[in-house]
Design a protein around this motif. Structure first.
Motif, short mmCIF file in Angstrom:
data_model
loop_
_atom_site.label_atom_id
_atom_site.label_comp_id
_atom_site.label_asym_id
_atom_site.label_seq_id
_atom_site.Cartn_x
_atom_site.Cartn_y
_atom_site.Cartn_z
N ASN A 1 0.82 -1.22 0.00
CA ASN A 1 0.00 0.00 0.00
C ASN A 1 0.85 1.27 0.00
N VAL A 2 1.83 1.31 -0.91
CA VAL A 2 2.68 2.50 -1.03
C VAL A 2 1.91 3.54 -1.84
N GLU A 3 1.22 4.43 -1.15
CA GLU A 3 0.40 5.45 -1.80
C GLU A 3 0.87 6.87 -1.49
N LYS A 4 1.64 7.03 -0.43
CA LYS A 4 2.16 8.35 -0.09
C LYS A 4 3.46 8.18 0.69
N VAL A 5 4.48 8.92 0.28
CA VAL A 5 5.76 8.93 0.99
C VAL A 5 6.09 10.38 1.29
N GLY A 6 5.95 10.75 2.56
CA GLY A 6 6.21 12.14 2.95
C GLY A 6 5.32 13.10 2.18
N SER A 7 5.95 13.99 1.42
CA SER A 7 5.21 15.04 0.70
C SER A 7 4.71 14.60 -0.67
N VAL A 8 4.95 13.35 -1.05
CA VAL A 8 4.66 12.90 -2.41
C VAL A 8 3.60 11.81 -2.41
N SER A 9 2.53 12.04 -3.17
CA SER A 9 1.53 11.00 -3.41
C SER A 9 2.03 10.10 -4.53
N ILE A 10 1.90 8.79 -4.33
CA ILE A 10 2.40 7.80 -5.29
C ILE A 10 1.22 7.12 -5.97
N THR A 11 1.23 7.12 -7.29
CA THR A 11 0.24 6.39 -8.07
C THR A 11 0.96 5.28 -8.82
N THR A 12 0.54 4.03 -8.61
CA THR A 12 1.13 2.91 -9.32
C THR A 12 0.15 2.43 -10.39
N VAL A 13 0.67 2.22 -11.60
CA VAL A 13 -0.19 1.90 -12.74
C VAL A 13 0.38 0.73 -13.52
N LEU A 14 -0.41 -0.33 -13.66
CA LEU A 14 -0.08 -1.41 -14.57
C LEU A 14 -0.61 -1.00 -15.95
N SER A 15 0.30 -0.61 -16.82
CA SER A 15 -0.10 0.08 -18.04
C SER A 15 -0.88 -0.79 -19.01
N ASN A 16 -0.43 -2.04 -19.20
CA ASN A 16 -1.05 -2.89 -20.22
C ASN A 16 -1.42 -4.24 -19.61
N PRO A 17 -2.50 -4.29 -18.82
CA PRO A 17 -2.84 -5.52 -18.10
C PRO A 17 -3.10 -6.71 -19.01
N ARG A 18 -3.66 -6.51 -20.18
CA ARG A 18 -3.90 -7.65 -21.08
C ARG A 18 -2.59 -8.27 -21.53
N ALA A 19 -1.62 -7.45 -21.87
CA ALA A 19 -0.32 -7.97 -22.31
C ALA A 19 0.41 -8.64 -21.16
N VAL A 20 0.27 -8.09 -19.94
CA VAL A 20 0.89 -8.72 -18.77
C VAL A 20 0.29 -10.10 -18.54
N ASP A 21 -1.03 -10.20 -18.62
CA ASP A 21 -1.69 -11.49 -18.42
C ASP A 21 -1.21 -12.53 -19.43
N ALA A 22 -0.93 -12.07 -20.66
CA ALA A 22 -0.48 -12.98 -21.72
C ALA A 22 1.04 -13.12 -21.75
N CYS A 23 1.74 -12.32 -20.94
CA CYS A 23 3.22 -12.27 -20.95
C CYS A 23 3.72 -12.04 -22.38
N ARG A 24 3.12 -11.05 -23.03
CA ARG A 24 3.52 -10.65 -24.38
C ARG A 24 3.84 -9.16 -24.38
N ARG A 25 4.62 -8.72 -25.34
CA ARG A 25 4.98 -7.31 -25.43
C ARG A 25 3.72 -6.45 -25.57
N TYR A 26 2.80 -6.90 -26.42
CA TYR A 26 1.53 -6.20 -26.61
C TYR A 26 0.53 -7.18 -27.20
N THR A 27 -0.74 -6.77 -27.27
CA THR A 27 -1.75 -7.65 -27.85
C THR A 27 -2.06 -7.26 -29.30
N ASP A 28 -2.33 -5.97 -29.55
CA ASP A 28 -2.66 -5.51 -30.90
C ASP A 28 -1.54 -4.65 -31.50
#
Length: 319
Positions: free
Chosen positions: A46-73
């Motif tokens: 749950n790393v969402e804030k460290v001191g003065s900085v709010s942290i946003t974590t983003v899994l950019s391409n979940p479909r490609a991650v699920d398939a363990c491929r560079r990209y889908t389309d």
């Protein structure tokens, strides 16, 4: 918006706005696993804030991650130009282009005051690049972060690579932030997680957050010089004119020698029939040598120029 570094003598200290939100992305390429697992660890704790900085974590391409491929389309990390971000969405629109516009709405909009203050996207390469900080324009803030990491990380070389693209043509995820860069680290095979690579990337992320804390707290980061490599041209594999298949491999003397000066006459390819092809033209520095993901474009490596950038001191702008 980004400030451009330049050559010259020592400059006056520059005050920049505080950096209150930091987006960390991974899985933009679904088979580059270091960023995926760093995100999972951060989300688990749950790393969402460290001191003065709010942290946003983003899994950019979940479909490609699920398939363990560079990209889908199509390659998501080529979908962030102004033209593509503003293109209409239809039933036939590729998934990655839809996802790019979602990310732009979430982290941008690109080029706006609402965009996240700093965005880091994590990548792996099969090339022997060490830890490379890739950015579009020579942004003083990003170069100071690079300088800080160079002073702290000892496990592998830390280098700066500039793409030198105008914001409207910048195609990567990191272009969504007011300031943005990518960590590119290797060598690591795609679809594989290496502990040493993971640890260095994690250290780089932690040090970036540490730098942000110090910057926001009022520390002045002294100016100085940073070496940077700027993309100059792309070299493709030799091809058969009939079949379009590649007819040579990277020469053993070039393999694993990313960032080593390539002189005229140095071997670059070894043909499949055993003939050596030599470098012609100016002495330049190769990067992304024999990158696995570039085979579909028949790209063998990029060539870069090296320069020394003089940075001003920077600190946070006070109210």
């Amino acid at each position: 918006m980004p400030y451009r570094a330049r050559f010259g003598r020592k400059m006056e200290c520059v005050s920049l706005p505080p950096l209150s939100n930091f987006a960390i992305c991974g899985g933009t390429h679904g088979n580059e696993l270091t960023g995926v697992y760093i995100l999972r660890e951060m989300q688990k704790h749950n790393v969402e804030k460290v001191g003065s900085v709010s942290i946003t974590t983003v899994l950019s391409n979940p479909r490609a991650v699920d398939a363990c491929r560079r990209y889908t389309d199509r390659d998501l990390n080529r979908c962030f130009t102004d033209d593509l971000l503003s293109s209409p969405i239809t039933e036939s629109t590729p998934y990655e282009l839809r996802r790019a516009q979602e990310l732009n709405a979430h982290l941008g909009p690109k080029g706006s005051e609402e965009a996240v203050d700093l965005l880091c996207d994590m990548h792996n390469t099969t090339s022997n690049m060490g830890l490379c900080i890739i950015f579009n324009s020579a942004d003083w803030l990003i170069l100071h972060i690079c300088k800080y990491l160079q002073s702290k990380i000892t496990s592998m070389p830390v280098r700066a690579l500039q793409m030198d693209l105008p914001l409207s043509e910048a195609f990567s995820v990191d272009s969504l932030g007011k300031h943005g860069f990518s960590f590119e680290i290797g060598p690591q095979p795609h679809g594989v997680l290496r502990a040493d690579v993971f640890n260095t990337m994690k250290e780089a992320v932690d040090l970036t957050i540490e730098w942000l804390q110090q910057f926001n707290s009022g520390r002045t980061f002294e100016g100085g010089e940073v070496e940077a490599y700027t993309r100059w041209k792309t070299v493709h594999y030799p091809r058969d004119p009939t079949t379009d298949e590649i007819t040579a491999a990277i020469h053993p003397q070039l393999q694993d020698n990313d960032f080593k000066l390539l002189q005229p006459g140095d071997p670059i390819f070894l043909s499949l029939s055993g003939e050596t092809v030599k470098h012609e033209g100016d002495a330049l520095y190769p990067v992304f040598v024999n990158e696995c993901a570039y085979y579909e474009q028949k790209i063998a490596y990029h060539l870069t120029q090296k320069s020394t950038l003089t940075l001003p001191s920077i600190n946070v702008k006070k109210d």
